[in-house]
Design a protein around this motif. Structure first.
Motif, PDB file in Angstrom:
ATOM      1  N   THR A  26       0.846  -1.198   0.000  1.00  0.00           N
ATOM      2  CA  THR A  26       0.000   0.000   0.000  1.00  0.00           C
ATOM      3  C   THR A  26       0.879   1.245   0.000  1.00  0.00           C
ATOM      4  O   THR A  26       2.027   1.207   0.432  1.00  0.00           O
ATOM      5  CB  THR A  26      -0.929   0.047   1.229  1.00  0.00           C
ATOM      6  OG1 THR A  26      -0.129   0.091   2.411  1.00  0.00           O
ATOM      7  CG2 THR A  26      -1.838  -1.169   1.299  1.00  0.00           C
ATOM      8  N   ALA A  55      -3.536  -1.211  -3.898  1.00  0.00           N
ATOM      9  CA  ALA A  55      -3.636  -0.053  -3.006  1.00  0.00           C
ATOM     10  C   ALA A  55      -2.414   0.868  -3.130  1.00  0.00           C
ATOM     11  O   ALA A  55      -2.199   1.734  -2.287  1.00  0.00           O
ATOM     12  CB  ALA A  55      -3.811  -0.513  -1.561  1.00  0.00           C
ATOM     13  N   VAL A  56      -1.636   0.699  -4.192  1.00  0.00           N
ATOM     14  CA  VAL A  56      -0.461   1.543  -4.423  1.00  0.00           C
ATOM     15  C   VAL A  56      -0.899   2.828  -5.113  1.00  0.00           C
ATOM     16  O   VAL A  56      -1.632   2.796  -6.094  1.00  0.00           O
ATOM     17  CB  VAL A  56       0.601   0.788  -5.256  1.00  0.00           C
ATOM     18  CG1 VAL A  56       1.697   1.718  -5.721  1.00  0.00           C
ATOM     19  CG2 VAL A  56       1.169  -0.371  -4.445  1.00  0.00           C
ATOM     20  N   THR A  57      -0.425   3.951  -4.582  1.00  0.00           N
ATOM     21  CA  THR A  57      -0.827   5.261  -5.101  1.00  0.00           C
ATOM     22  C   THR A  57       0.250   5.939  -5.939  1.00  0.00           C
ATOM     23  O   THR A  57      -0.036   6.893  -6.657  1.00  0.00           O
ATOM     24  CB  THR A  57      -1.204   6.196  -3.936  1.00  0.00           C
ATOM     25  OG1 THR A  57      -0.084   6.283  -3.041  1.00  0.00           O
ATOM     26  CG2 THR A  57      -2.429   5.672  -3.194  1.00  0.00           C
ATOM     27  N   SER A  83      -2.873  -1.572  -9.305  1.00  0.00           N
ATOM     28  CA  SER A  83      -3.864  -0.498  -9.232  1.00  0.00           C
ATOM     29  C   SER A  83      -3.915   0.130 -10.623  1.00  0.00           C
ATOM     30  O   SER A  83      -3.104  -0.182 -11.499  1.00  0.00           O
ATOM     31  CB  SER A  83      -3.429   0.561  -8.206  1.00  0.00           C
ATOM     32  OG  SER A  83      -2.251   1.226  -8.644  1.00  0.00           O
TER      33      SER A  83
END
Length: 104
Positions: A26, A55-57, A83
């Motif tokens: 994440t 959930a990686v931004t 993602s």
């Protein structure tokens, strides 16, 4: 600039289920966290490795390099769940057609 916002939190956790390792990542994967992601995925020997990046931004070139290294270390045993941001970065990097990359 919103100075009250909390900084993005990175985490990489691994759960071994029989001979399958599921790694959940994440937050931001960059030059300061990419090696931690890689080492977490290599910590336990496993017949199959799933790298869950949903959930990686943020995902930079160090992160791409870590995923490529992981794919080389566990050929034919890796599944990457990206993602939207990660999928786009991998597509731009020319990795969008890799067998280990799963969409949707």
């Amino acid at each position: 600039m919103d100075q009250g916002a909390a900084p993005p939190v990175f985490s990489a956790t691994a759960e071994l289920d029989g001979d399958r390792l599921h790694v959940v990542v994440t937050g931001e994967v960059d030059m300061t966290t990419a090696d931690t992601m890689l080492q977490t995925a290599l910590r336990e020997p496993a017949a199959r490795v799933t790298l869950d990046l949903r959930a990686v931004t943020f995902f930079d070139s160090a992160a791409i390099h870590a995923v490529v290294r992981l794919a080389q270390r566990v050929p034919d045993r890796l599944t990457v769940l990206p993602s939207r941001q990660v999928a786009r970065v991998l597509e731009i990097a020319g990795l969008g057609e890799q067998a280990w990359l799963r969409r949707g």
